[in-house]
Design a protein around this motif. Sequence first.
Motif, PDB file in Angstrom:
ATOM      1  N   GLU A   1      -0.613 -16.913  -8.877  1.00 46.50           N
ATOM      2  CA  GLU A   1       0.760 -17.122  -8.420  1.00 46.50           C
ATOM      3  C   GLU A   1       1.438 -18.290  -9.145  1.00 46.50           C
ATOM      4  N   ASN A   2       0.677 -19.358  -9.439  1.00 40.02           N
ATOM      5  CA  ASN A   2       1.315 -20.521 -10.063  1.00 40.02           C
ATOM      6  C   ASN A   2       1.813 -20.220 -11.474  1.00 40.02           C
ATOM      7  N   VAL A   3       1.264 -19.152 -12.117  1.00 40.27           N
ATOM      8  CA  VAL A   3       1.761 -18.765 -13.443  1.00 40.27           C
ATOM      9  C   VAL A   3       3.207 -18.265 -13.337  1.00 40.27           C
ATOM     10  N   PHE A   4       3.486 -17.493 -12.290  1.00 41.11           N
ATOM     11  CA  PHE A   4       4.865 -17.019 -12.097  1.00 41.11           C
ATOM     12  C   PHE A   4       5.800 -18.198 -11.827  1.00 41.11           C
ATOM     13  N   LEU A   5       5.316 -19.173 -11.084  1.00 46.16           N
ATOM     14  CA  LEU A   5       6.133 -20.358 -10.810  1.00 46.16           C
ATOM     15  C   LEU A   5       6.426 -21.124 -12.102  1.00 46.16           C
ATOM     16  N   ASP A   6       5.421 -21.220 -12.982  1.00 45.18           N
ATOM     17  CA  ASP A   6       5.620 -21.898 -14.262  1.00 45.18           C
ATOM     18  C   ASP A   6       6.672 -21.168 -15.098  1.00 45.18           C
ATOM     19  N   ILE A   7       6.617 -19.836 -15.094  1.00 40.27           N
ATOM     20  CA  ILE A   7       7.601 -19.058 -15.862  1.00 40.27           C
ATOM     21  C   ILE A   7       9.008 -19.329 -15.337  1.00 40.27           C
ATOM     22  N   MET A   8       9.171 -19.296 -14.011  1.00 42.24           N
ATOM     23  CA  MET A   8      10.493 -19.560 -13.434  1.00 42.24           C
ATOM     24  C   MET A   8      10.972 -20.973 -13.755  1.00 42.24           C
ATOM     25  N   LYS A   9      10.039 -21.929 -13.747  1.00 45.70           N
ATOM     26  CA  LYS A   9      10.416 -23.313 -14.044  1.00 45.70           C
ATOM     27  C   LYS A   9      10.853 -23.468 -15.493  1.00 45.70           C
ATOM     28  N   PHE A  10      10.128 -22.829 -16.417  1.00 49.61           N
ATOM     29  CA  PHE A  10      10.513 -22.896 -17.837  1.00 49.61           C
ATOM     30  C   PHE A  10      11.873 -22.261 -18.063  1.00 49.61           C
ATOM     31  N   ILE A  11      12.135 -21.151 -17.364  1.00 47.02           N
ATOM     32  CA  ILE A  11      13.448 -20.500 -17.510  1.00 47.02           C
ATOM     33  C   ILE A  11      14.540 -21.419 -16.985  1.00 47.02           C
TER      34      ILE A  11
END
Length: 276
Positions: free
Chosen positions: A246-256
Amino acid sequence: MSYQVLSRKWRPQSFDEVVGQIHITRTLQNAIGMNRVAHSYLFSGPRGVGKTSTARIFAKILSCKNSQDKNPCNQCTNCIDITKGSSLDVQELDGASNRGIDEIRGLREAVKYPPNNSEYRIYIIDEVHMLTREAFNALLKTLEEPPAHIIFIMATTDAHKLPATILSRTQKFDFKPISVNDISTYLRMILDNEKITYEDEGIFLIAQKADGSLRDSLSLLDQVIAYAGEALNVETVRDVLGIIEENVFLDIMKFINDKKHQELIALINKLLNDGF
């Protein structure tokens, strides 16, 4: 002896063992207790939720010589023959491979004969929506005026494909997708019996991946066990089933959100290289 997959080894043999469909199993048990058994049933719902298993259990209790607590005894000759698939009074037909009018005409002729060792002669027609229009028309007359000793149990994943004339002559039961909690509890019970250690989070991931299908969850569990052996941990389940943390999806959203394009591209490339 050859290995038996979990979905077959742990196929329910009584109503009490059916997972997540108590609204159906209780209704069928009450119908038997009140002597209100209909001549035609339609079991509809998504794949792997217990339609065919429930049909077999229902056929078994209607044929059982020593039923107990509204469940089949699974010990008399009738129960054993149905479990083995060798009963003369319970016939299973695959709608996909017996879909033509000739097969249904043969069935219409067969229903005239009385049962051998049971009160009923029962026909279980799986994937009934695959029958042709002509086959449905040929079956219709039998459903309208069936012999007293005949019961039809039809199962399908696409009830909307059945003609309205067929639907109106059956008792329709809608099987629902099985909840993640029910699947998780069932998988833990199996693993405890199989003497395999596990982590609850990993079992929860398998239950989520199954998307409401108990049979799919058992197939996934078989796959994970074949890879991991006698110890199932979260990392192994993620690797085998291709589940991203799940934290990978959070990282993607944060980078965006932070417009960190290079970091975003690097992360996505890593996921693709890892096979996700």
